[in-house]
Motif scaffolding. Structure first.
Motif, mmCIF file in Angstrom:
data_model
loop_
_atom_site.group_PDB
_atom_site.id
_atom_site.type_symbol
_atom_site.label_atom_id
_atom_site.label_comp_id
_atom_site.label_asym_id
_atom_site.label_seq_id
_atom_site.Cartn_x
_atom_site.Cartn_y
_atom_site.Cartn_z
ATOM 1 N N LEU A 19 1.103 -1.036 -0.193
ATOM 2 C CA LEU A 19 -0.090 -0.229 0.153
ATOM 3 C C LEU A 19 1.019 1.503 0.054
ATOM 4 O O LEU A 19 2.096 1.536 0.721
ATOM 5 C CB LEU A 19 -0.931 -0.168 1.244
ATOM 6 N N SER A 20 0.164 2.263 -1.074
ATOM 7 C CA SER A 20 1.353 3.391 -0.548
ATOM 8 C C SER A 20 0.430 4.482 -0.308
ATOM 9 O O SER A 20 -1.039 4.766 -0.509
ATOM 10 C CB SER A 20 1.875 3.777 -1.845
ATOM 11 N N CYS A 21 1.101 5.669 0.742
ATOM 12 C CA CYS A 21 -0.060 6.532 1.230
ATOM 13 C C CYS A 21 1.066 7.902 0.431
ATOM 14 O O CYS A 21 1.648 8.494 1.424
ATOM 15 C CB CYS A 21 0.339 6.717 2.153
ATOM 16 N N LEU A 22 0.485 8.345 -0.140
ATOM 17 C CA LEU A 22 0.805 10.138 -0.880
ATOM 18 C C LEU A 22 0.290 10.857 0.164
ATOM 19 O O LEU A 22 -0.757 10.744 -0.080
ATOM 20 C CB LEU A 22 0.134 10.092 -2.545
ATOM 21 N N THR A 23 1.516 11.774 0.736
ATOM 22 C CA THR A 23 0.435 12.702 1.440
ATOM 23 C C THR A 23 1.247 14.260 0.643
ATOM 24 O O THR A 23 1.914 14.340 -0.315
ATOM 25 C CB THR A 23 1.620 12.488 3.002
ATOM 26 N N SER A 24 0.367 14.865 1.231
ATOM 27 C CA SER A 24 0.647 16.504 1.075
ATOM 28 C C SER A 24 0.461 17.642 1.588
ATOM 29 O O SER A 24 -0.171 17.295 2.366
ATOM 30 C CB SER A 24 -0.093 16.688 -0.548
ATOM 31 N N GLY A 25 0.795 19.099 1.409
ATOM 32 C CA GLY A 25 0.644 19.713 2.246
ATOM 33 C C GLY A 25 1.300 19.794 3.826
ATOM 34 O O GLY A 25 1.213 20.866 4.516
ATOM 35 N N PHE A 26 2.210 19.134 4.071
ATOM 36 C CA PHE A 26 3.634 19.277 4.845
ATOM 37 C C PHE A 26 4.155 18.433 4.657
ATOM 38 O O PHE A 26 4.413 16.939 3.970
ATOM 39 C CB PHE A 26 2.588 18.557 6.377
ATOM 40 N N THR A 27 5.216 18.325 5.663
ATOM 41 C CA THR A 27 6.680 17.749 5.494
ATOM 42 C C THR A 27 6.518 16.564 6.111
ATOM 43 O O THR A 27 6.737 16.466 7.449
ATOM 44 C CB THR A 27 7.547 18.746 5.700
ATOM 45 N N LEU A 28 6.710 15.724 5.095
ATOM 46 C CA LEU A 28 5.922 14.162 5.874
ATOM 47 C C LEU A 28 7.337 13.967 7.121
ATOM 48 O O LEU A 28 6.508 12.979 8.090
ATOM 49 C CB LEU A 28 6.296 13.314 4.465
ATOM 50 N N GLN A 29 8.354 14.266 7.309
ATOM 51 C CA GLN A 29 9.604 13.712 8.065
ATOM 52 C C GLN A 29 9.363 13.898 9.432
ATOM 53 O O GLN A 29 9.858 13.871 10.031
ATOM 54 C CB GLN A 29 11.111 13.968 7.206
ATOM 55 N N TYR A 30 8.700 15.553 9.449
ATOM 56 C CA TYR A 30 8.062 15.895 11.384
ATOM 57 C C TYR A 30 7.445 15.610 11.436
ATOM 58 O O TYR A 30 6.706 16.146 12.304
ATOM 59 C CB TYR A 30 8.235 17.179 10.635
ATOM 60 N N TYR A 31 6.741 14.606 11.008
ATOM 61 C CA TYR A 31 5.291 13.964 11.412
ATOM 62 C C TYR A 31 4.824 13.011 12.009
ATOM 63 O O TYR A 31 5.648 12.028 10.591
ATOM 64 C CB TYR A 31 3.961 14.481 10.659
ATOM 65 N N GLY A 32 4.157 12.347 12.245
ATOM 66 C CA GLY A 32 3.409 10.852 13.047
ATOM 67 C C GLY A 32 2.876 10.470 11.762
ATOM 68 O O GLY A 32 1.873 11.150 11.815
ATOM 69 N N ILE A 33 2.831 9.639 11.478
ATOM 70 C CA ILE A 33 2.041 8.673 10.059
ATOM 71 C C ILE A 33 1.818 7.032 10.353
ATOM 72 O O ILE A 33 2.641 6.891 10.972
ATOM 73 C CB ILE A 33 2.784 9.679 9.280
ATOM 74 N N GLY A 34 0.219 7.104 10.392
ATOM 75 C CA GLY A 34 0.148 5.262 10.348
ATOM 76 C C GLY A 34 -0.685 5.159 9.718
ATOM 77 O O GLY A 34 -1.487 5.769 9.143
ATOM 78 N N TRP A 35 -1.033 3.326 9.170
ATOM 79 C CA TRP A 35 -1.871 3.091 8.790
ATOM 80 C C TRP A 35 -2.505 2.635 10.155
ATOM 81 O O TRP A 35 -2.664 1.958 11.223
ATOM 82 C CB TRP A 35 -1.327 1.448 8.524
ATOM 83 N N PHE A 36 -4.266 2.418 9.447
ATOM 84 C CA PHE A 36 -5.595 1.697 10.298
ATOM 85 C C PHE A 36 -5.770 0.890 9.737
ATOM 86 O O PHE A 36 -5.875 0.877 7.927
ATOM 87 C CB PHE A 36 -6.325 3.322 10.519
ATOM 88 N N ARG A 37 -6.820 -0.190 10.250
ATOM 89 C CA ARG A 37 -7.519 -0.537 9.018
ATOM 90 C C ARG A 37 -8.971 -0.850 9.853
ATOM 91 O O ARG A 37 -9.374 -0.817 11.315
ATOM 92 C CB ARG A 37 -6.795 -1.980 8.566
ATOM 93 N N GLN A 38 -10.514 -1.268 8.785
ATOM 94 C CA GLN A 38 -11.732 -1.091 9.750
ATOM 95 C C GLN A 38 -11.938 -2.798 8.818
ATOM 96 O O GLN A 38 -12.294 -2.243 7.536
ATOM 97 C CB GLN A 38 -12.517 -0.095 9.343
ATOM 98 N N ALA A 39 -12.306 -3.811 8.853
ATOM 99 C CA ALA A 39 -13.644 -4.377 8.514
ATOM 100 C C ALA A 39 -13.962 -4.667 9.169
ATOM 101 O O ALA A 39 -15.057 -4.518 9.614
ATOM 102 C CB ALA A 39 -11.871 -5.816 9.640
ATOM 103 N N PRO A 40 -14.823 -5.347 8.313
ATOM 104 C CA PRO A 40 -16.527 -5.271 8.124
ATOM 105 C C PRO A 40 -17.338 -5.558 9.588
ATOM 106 O O PRO A 40 -16.469 -7.031 10.274
ATOM 107 C CB PRO A 40 -17.254 -6.112 7.315
ATOM 108 N N GLY A 41 -17.810 -4.594 10.066
ATOM 109 C CA GLY A 41 -18.046 -4.929 11.999
ATOM 110 C C GLY A 41 -17.515 -4.919 12.717
ATOM 111 O O GLY A 41 -17.929 -5.566 14.107
ATOM 112 N N LYS A 42 -16.221 -4.217 12.351
ATOM 113 C CA LYS A 42 -15.295 -4.190 13.261
ATOM 114 C C LYS A 42 -14.889 -2.649 13.797
ATOM 115 O O LYS A 42 -15.058 -1.355 12.945
ATOM 116 C CB LYS A 42 -13.889 -4.651 13.186
#
Length: 133
Positions: A19-42
């Motif tokens: 998976l890729s997450c393309l970011t804009s509007g901020f300098t990536l290296q200075y911010y915490g960033i993460g991946w989340f997920r949501q399964a059906p019904g959870k």
């Protein structure tokens, strides 16, 4: 601040996706960033994140040893390499940024695993990952 997640799809058990997450509007290296997920019904859950303070990474127990988070600051992109996928990994995957810094400050390096979802500032649209034979 914008985040765009992509790269989801249908994969057989045992397969891989990145998976890729393309970011804009901020300098990536200075911010915490993460991946989340949501399964059906959870509820939405934290999968993996990077700390902006020291670059440390966090992984949920369910994905340790199988998923790897990384970032390319020059491309403003965060990746989630997912290997040995299981049917229970099926979910909509989102990337998100702690833009204010307050979430990391309170919850530490594993902020994506501990912080209430509502505390996290900005989210990308989800990308669906389906693991099925």
């Amino acid at each position: 601040v914008q985040l765009q997640a992509f790269g989801g799809g249908l994969v057989q058990p045992g397969g891989s996706l990145r998976l890729s997450c393309l970011t804009s509007g901020f300098t990536l290296q200075y911010y915490g960033i993460g991946w989340f997920r949501q399964a059906p019904g959870k509820e939405r859950e934290g999968v993996s994140c990077i700390s902006s303070t020291d670059g440390n990474t966090y992984y949920a127990d369910s994905v340790k040893g199988r998923f790897t988070i990384s970032s390319d600051n020059a491309k403003n992109t965060v990746y989630l390499q997912m290997n040995t996928l299981k049917p229970e990994d099926t979910a909509v995957y989102y990337c998100a940024v702690d833009f204010s810094g307050s979430v990391q400050a309170r919850y530490g390096n594993n902020w994506c695993g501990r912080a209430p979802i509502g505390r996290i500032d900005y989210w990308g649209q989800g990308t669906l990952v389906t693991v099925s034979s």
